[in-house]
Design a protein around this motif. Structure first.
Motif, PDB file in Angstrom:
ATOM      1  N   UNK A  73      28.962 -15.224  55.166  1.00  0.00           N
ATOM      2  CA  UNK A  73      27.767 -15.693  54.947  1.00  0.00           C
ATOM      3  C   UNK A  73      27.425 -17.013  55.708  1.00  0.00           C
ATOM      4  N   UNK A  74      26.262 -16.823  56.511  1.00  0.00           N
ATOM      5  CA  UNK A  74      25.904 -18.158  57.415  1.00  0.00           C
ATOM      6  C   UNK A  74      24.523 -18.416  56.740  1.00  0.00           C
ATOM      7  N   UNK A  75      24.328 -19.694  56.840  1.00  0.00           N
ATOM      8  CA  UNK A  75      23.030 -20.441  56.601  1.00  0.00           C
ATOM      9  C   UNK A  75      21.990 -20.525  57.606  1.00  0.00           C
ATOM     10  N   UNK A  76      22.270 -20.848  58.840  1.00  0.00           N
ATOM     11  CA  UNK A  76      21.464 -21.164  60.091  1.00  0.00           C
ATOM     12  C   UNK A  76      21.369 -19.706  60.732  1.00  0.00           C
ATOM     13  N   UNK A  77      21.959 -18.746  60.414  1.00  0.00           N
ATOM     14  CA  UNK A  77      21.835 -17.492  61.349  1.00  0.00           C
ATOM     15  C   UNK A  77      22.198 -16.353  60.380  1.00  0.00           C
ATOM     16  N   UNK A  78      22.009 -15.057  60.839  1.00  0.00           N
ATOM     17  CA  UNK A  78      22.076 -13.951  60.024  1.00  0.00           C
ATOM     18  C   UNK A  78      23.600 -13.695  59.387  1.00  0.00           C
ATOM     19  N   UNK A  79      23.770 -13.355  58.352  1.00  0.00           N
ATOM     20  CA  UNK A  79      25.245 -13.327  58.042  1.00  0.00           C
ATOM     21  C   UNK A  79      25.686 -11.949  58.271  1.00  0.00           C
ATOM     22  N   UNK A  80      27.030 -11.922  58.609  1.00  0.00           N
ATOM     23  CA  UNK A  80      27.911 -10.657  59.028  1.00  0.00           C
ATOM     24  C   UNK A  80      28.277  -9.999  57.845  1.00  0.00           C
ATOM     25  N   UNK A  81      28.443  -8.633  57.998  1.00  0.00           N
ATOM     26  CA  UNK A  81      28.798  -7.799  56.905  1.00  0.00           C
ATOM     27  C   UNK A  81      29.408  -6.485  57.830  1.00  0.00           C
ATOM     28  N   UNK A  82      30.543  -5.891  57.076  1.00  0.00           N
ATOM     29  CA  UNK A  82      31.218  -4.849  57.584  1.00  0.00           C
ATOM     30  C   UNK A  82      31.043  -3.738  56.240  1.00  0.00           C
ATOM     31  N   UNK A  83      31.059  -2.539  56.587  1.00  0.00           N
ATOM     32  CA  UNK A  83      30.810  -1.389  55.422  1.00  0.00           C
ATOM     33  C   UNK A  83      31.749  -0.437  55.840  1.00  0.00           C
TER      34      UNK A  83
END
Length: 277
Positions: A113-123
């Motif tokens: 989870x980031x605040x200033x940019x998109x968060x990153x996820x893997x599925x």
């Protein structure tokens, strides 16, 4: 009611068809990358790898049975996704203005989870089955490649052929520990195979030669290396556990070729620490 019983994994669909199927007057209801139907525990992701230049260039792609996805700019769906209470369905396409392929259900693997940019996820793509035959078919569909080059790329994918030999010539021994028994060592792609181009797939500078335990940790994002070779340890594993396998913050790669640095940067940005929480 959004229902998936009439959809087939692997088949292609467009937004107008889905809107009509689900009872919406216009496909504009499905125009965003994240669609959350009211009063249902469902999240639908519409993902385009190569986006129009006028749109935000999220780094989204599928690597075999793993989906790498950047969340929304405004983080609207982050909390719902990490709460793991919704069923998440994915529609994916390589390029804009083409139909989406229904990839089925995905399960959250990891997030950052980031605040200033998109968060990153893997599925994990639950319905995706990857076989050696799939790998070969994918490479053989590359137009303009000579047969010898195709075979070299296939062998590189399974850790054989010139890629491995060139990696051994470059590193001579484990890139981190100095272990010298090369038949035990693994030639590991730094920038993952699936999202590398054909040159990167056989490029020895896109490799680390590692003992199996270190290779596994690197591949899964539990360790990384900065451009000076200094090891990075994910906080998802305790320092005590790292020390049990002789890993510590003081370790460095034995050398860092200049042409390897960009690949290490990619791994740090998109793979390292993006692991199960």
């Amino acid at each position: 009611m959004v229902d998936f019983s009439e959809l087939v994994v692997g088949e292609t669909y467009d937004r107008p068809y889905l809107a009509k199927l689900w009872g919406y007057q216009s496909f504009n209801a499905l125009s965003r990358g994240v669609f959350t139907p009211k009063n249902q525990n469902i999240i639908v992701l519409f993902i385009t790898k190569e986006k129009q230049m006028s749109l935000t260039q999220y780094e989204d792609h599928i690597e075999q049975d793993i989906l790498f996805w950047e969340g929304e700019q405004g983080h609207a769906s982050d909390k719902r996704i990490i709460a793991r209470q919704d069923t998440i369905h994915v529609f994916y396409r390589e390029k804009h203005h083409t139909h989406f392929t229904y990839e089925g259900i995905v399960v959250l693997n990891s997030y950052h989870i980031f605040q200033e940019r998109p968060s990153k996820f893997t599925f994990y793509l639950v319905n995706k089955k990857i076989t050696y035959k799939d790998i070969v078919a994918e490479i053989q569909q590359e137009y303009g490649l000579a047969e010898t080059e195709k075979n070299a790329i296939i062998r590189a994918r399974i850790g054989q052929g010139q890629y491995r030999q060139h990696s051994i010539r470059l590193w001579h021994e484990c890139s981190l520990t100095g272990f010298t028994k090369t038949n035990i060592l693994i030639a590991s792609h730094i920038k993952p195979w699936k999202i590398s181009n054909n040159e990167e797939r056989v490029n020895p500078y896109n490799s680390l030669l590692l003992i199996p335990t270190v290779d596994r940790l690197f591949d899964k994002g539990y360790i990384g290396f900065d451009t000076n070779g200094k090891i990075l340890l994910s906080d998802k594993i305790s320092l005590d556990d790292y020390r049990k396998i002789n890993l510590s913050p003081e370790l460095k790669l034995r050398v860092v070729p200049e042409r390897t640095k960009s690949f290490l940067e990619y791994h740090c940005e998109y793979i390292f620490n993006l692991v199960d929480n």
